[in-house]
Scaffold this motif. Sequence first.
Motif, PDB file in Angstrom:
ATOM      1  N   ALA A  19      -6.896  -6.924   6.612  1.00 41.47           N
ATOM      2  CA  ALA A  19      -6.883  -6.336   7.954  1.00 41.47           C
ATOM      3  C   ALA A  19      -5.513  -5.739   8.261  1.00 41.47           C
ATOM      4  O   ALA A  19      -5.414  -4.640   8.838  1.00 41.47           O
ATOM      5  CB  ALA A  19      -7.238  -7.404   8.991  1.00 41.47           C
ATOM      6  N   LEU A  20      -4.452  -6.427   7.865  1.00 42.78           N
ATOM      7  CA  LEU A  20      -3.095  -5.926   8.100  1.00 42.78           C
ATOM      8  C   LEU A  20      -2.856  -4.621   7.349  1.00 42.78           C
ATOM      9  O   LEU A  20      -2.234  -3.686   7.880  1.00 42.78           O
ATOM     10  CB  LEU A  20      -2.070  -6.976   7.671  1.00 42.78           C
ATOM     11  N   GLY A  21      -3.368  -4.536   6.108  1.00 45.48           N
ATOM     12  CA  GLY A  21      -3.222  -3.305   5.342  1.00 45.48           C
ATOM     13  C   GLY A  21      -3.879  -2.130   6.041  1.00 45.48           C
ATOM     14  O   GLY A  21      -3.295  -1.039   6.143  1.00 45.48           O
ATOM     15  N   LEU A  22      -5.091  -2.330   6.536  1.00 48.18           N
ATOM     16  CA  LEU A  22      -5.797  -1.265   7.264  1.00 48.18           C
ATOM     17  C   LEU A  22      -5.065  -0.883   8.545  1.00 48.18           C
ATOM     18  O   LEU A  22      -4.947   0.300   8.890  1.00 48.18           O
ATOM     19  CB  LEU A  22      -7.217  -1.711   7.602  1.00 48.18           C
ATOM     20  N   ILE A  23      -4.547  -1.885   9.249  1.00 50.87           N
ATOM     21  CA  ILE A  23      -3.826  -1.612  10.497  1.00 50.87           C
ATOM     22  C   ILE A  23      -2.562  -0.803  10.212  1.00 50.87           C
ATOM     23  O   ILE A  23      -2.273   0.194  10.893  1.00 50.87           O
ATOM     24  CB  ILE A  23      -3.483  -2.939  11.214  1.00 50.87           C
ATOM     25  N   LEU A  24      -1.786  -1.213   9.216  1.00 47.25           N
ATOM     26  CA  LEU A  24      -0.556  -0.498   8.877  1.00 47.25           C
ATOM     27  C   LEU A  24      -0.839   0.943   8.470  1.00 47.25           C
ATOM     28  O   LEU A  24      -0.111   1.863   8.841  1.00 47.25           O
ATOM     29  CB  LEU A  24       0.180  -1.224   7.752  1.00 47.25           C
ATOM     30  N   ALA A  25      -1.906   1.135   7.678  1.00 48.08           N
ATOM     31  CA  ALA A  25      -2.227   2.473   7.167  1.00 48.08           C
ATOM     32  C   ALA A  25      -2.710   3.409   8.256  1.00 48.08           C
ATOM     33  O   ALA A  25      -2.750   4.627   8.057  1.00 48.08           O
ATOM     34  CB  ALA A  25      -3.271   2.373   6.070  1.00 48.08           C
ATOM     35  N   ASN A  26      -3.090   2.870   9.393  1.00 50.77           N
ATOM     36  CA  ASN A  26      -3.604   3.698  10.484  1.00 50.77           C
ATOM     37  C   ASN A  26      -2.783   3.517  11.758  1.00 50.77           C
ATOM     38  O   ASN A  26      -3.303   3.638  12.873  1.00 50.77           O
ATOM     39  CB  ASN A  26      -5.066   3.350  10.737  1.00 50.77           C
ATOM     40  N   VAL A 253       0.222 -13.810  -4.367  1.00 50.72           N
ATOM     41  CA  VAL A 253      -0.343 -12.800  -5.266  1.00 50.72           C
ATOM     42  C   VAL A 253      -1.555 -12.103  -4.648  1.00 50.72           C
ATOM     43  O   VAL A 253      -1.585 -10.871  -4.512  1.00 50.72           O
ATOM     44  CB  VAL A 253      -0.713 -13.426  -6.625  1.00 50.72           C
ATOM     45  N   LEU A 254      -2.573 -12.870  -4.272  1.00 50.42           N
ATOM     46  CA  LEU A 254      -3.798 -12.263  -3.758  1.00 50.42           C
ATOM     47  C   LEU A 254      -3.611 -11.606  -2.387  1.00 50.42           C
ATOM     48  O   LEU A 254      -4.082 -10.477  -2.181  1.00 50.42           O
ATOM     49  CB  LEU A 254      -4.922 -13.296  -3.722  1.00 50.42           C
ATOM     50  N   PRO A 255      -2.923 -12.241  -1.430  1.00 50.13           N
ATOM     51  CA  PRO A 255      -2.709 -11.545  -0.155  1.00 50.13           C
ATOM     52  C   PRO A 255      -1.894 -10.262  -0.285  1.00 50.13           C
ATOM     53  O   PRO A 255      -2.205  -9.259   0.364  1.00 50.13           O
ATOM     54  CB  PRO A 255      -1.966 -12.589   0.699  1.00 50.13           C
ATOM     55  N   VAL A 256      -0.843 -10.269  -1.117  1.00 45.25           N
ATOM     56  CA  VAL A 256      -0.038  -9.058  -1.294  1.00 45.25           C
ATOM     57  C   VAL A 256      -0.876  -7.950  -1.918  1.00 45.25           C
ATOM     58  O   VAL A 256      -0.808  -6.783  -1.517  1.00 45.25           O
ATOM     59  CB  VAL A 256       1.205  -9.351  -2.160  1.00 45.25           C
ATOM     60  N   ALA A 260      -1.832  -4.365  -0.154  1.00 47.55           N
ATOM     61  CA  ALA A 260      -1.514  -3.088  -0.791  1.00 47.55           C
ATOM     62  C   ALA A 260      -2.772  -2.279  -1.072  1.00 47.55           C
ATOM     63  O   ALA A 260      -2.796  -1.058  -0.867  1.00 47.55           O
ATOM     64  CB  ALA A 260      -0.746  -3.336  -2.093  1.00 47.55           C
ATOM     65  N   ALA A 261      -3.827  -2.932  -1.541  1.00 48.10           N
ATOM     66  CA  ALA A 261      -5.050  -2.214  -1.900  1.00 48.10           C
ATOM     67  C   ALA A 261      -5.785  -1.686  -0.672  1.00 48.10           C
ATOM     68  O   ALA A 261      -6.451  -0.644  -0.738  1.00 48.10           O
ATOM     69  CB  ALA A 261      -5.980  -3.127  -2.704  1.00 48.10           C
TER      70      ALA A 261
END
Length: 387
Positions: A19-26, A253-256, A260-261
């Motif tokens: 969720a954080l990755g999606l938020i950062l990317a948008n 490992v998995l959260p990072v 990123a993905a």
Amino acid sequence: MALLRSARFPALLLLIAAALGLILANSPVADAAFAAKGAYVGIPGVFTLSVGHWIADGLLAVFFFVAAVELQYELTNGQLNSPRKALQPIIAAAGGVLIPIAVYVAIAGSGETAAGWPIPTATDIAFALGVLAVFGKGLPSGLRVFLLALAILDDIVGILFIAVLFTSDVDLLMLGAAVVLLVVFRLLSAQLGGRGSRAIAVLMVVVAAAVWFFVHESGVHATIAGVALGLVMHQQPALRTRHALEPWVNAIVLPVFALAASLVAIPQVSPTDLSPAFWGVAVALPLGKIVGISLAGWLSMFLGGTKLPFGDVLAAGALGGIGFTVSLLMSELAFSDDAATRDQATLGVLAGSAISLLLAAGLVSWRSWHYRRLAPQTVSTPVAPAT
């Protein structure tokens, strides 16, 4: 550390990271986030990779090492150590691979999106077991065993896809050097436990890093190095190493990797304008997995497999649709030269996994309610094998 070894908390971390990755990317900081992922790190002029590649090729190799150690144990001493034990999950895993592929091909199997057919074949072990732990109070152990075996077999398929489909121009000299060092790694691991163990352990870390480097330079995807190291390591030190690494894999490992993905800008388009790659993955994960796993798992019972109730197999099928980690990796690999399609496939993984998560939560809760209605002795007793 106990919290990070549990099934529930790591799954929550994965969800937050995605969720954080999606938020950062948008968000307004999207450009900075993408720049950080694309920044090159290493020894200039010698060996450098982008931060994104260090995560996908380096950090994720540690995850694959841990998964391979578990696979080695299950194949020798665990739930896959005999044909009869493995029959039902093997057949169910086959259905859970073939049907999602068929669904994806039917939706997106032509043109530039055709390469994405392996994406919906994976099951995320950590996420699936986490959902089972949260919603599955009172379930018999047979369901967890079946799901674990199924997910491990899915991992084998994913590893084979990565090794075969996403490898090109193999440098046999580099690959040969990696194989030689794998033998050295195996021999060193057999010596752990005696005098000088600390020095041997340090040397093994150096050899493991060298194996990873040579595999990467050979043209084979570097995560395969983690798989190979986990499979060849002597079992007892391997299990100790897995135990030590597990909290770090779950916490970092998995959260990072998930962050990123999932760093993907959501396209400002109507649903009808989304790529077939999105729809292929988003439909194939929940629909293909639950149909493939439940149907094949049910048919396997007529061939001598353990008689896990169909309702339990159905719940496992929904859990199998939570693709996430390996599916995200395969979306990056399948469309590495097409960023727009890769992003849409990634969104498809997130959407399909979210649908599967909700569906699994409902089915697992239903099965949990079903077993709580039964006599106490039935709730605590594993599913009996077929007679």
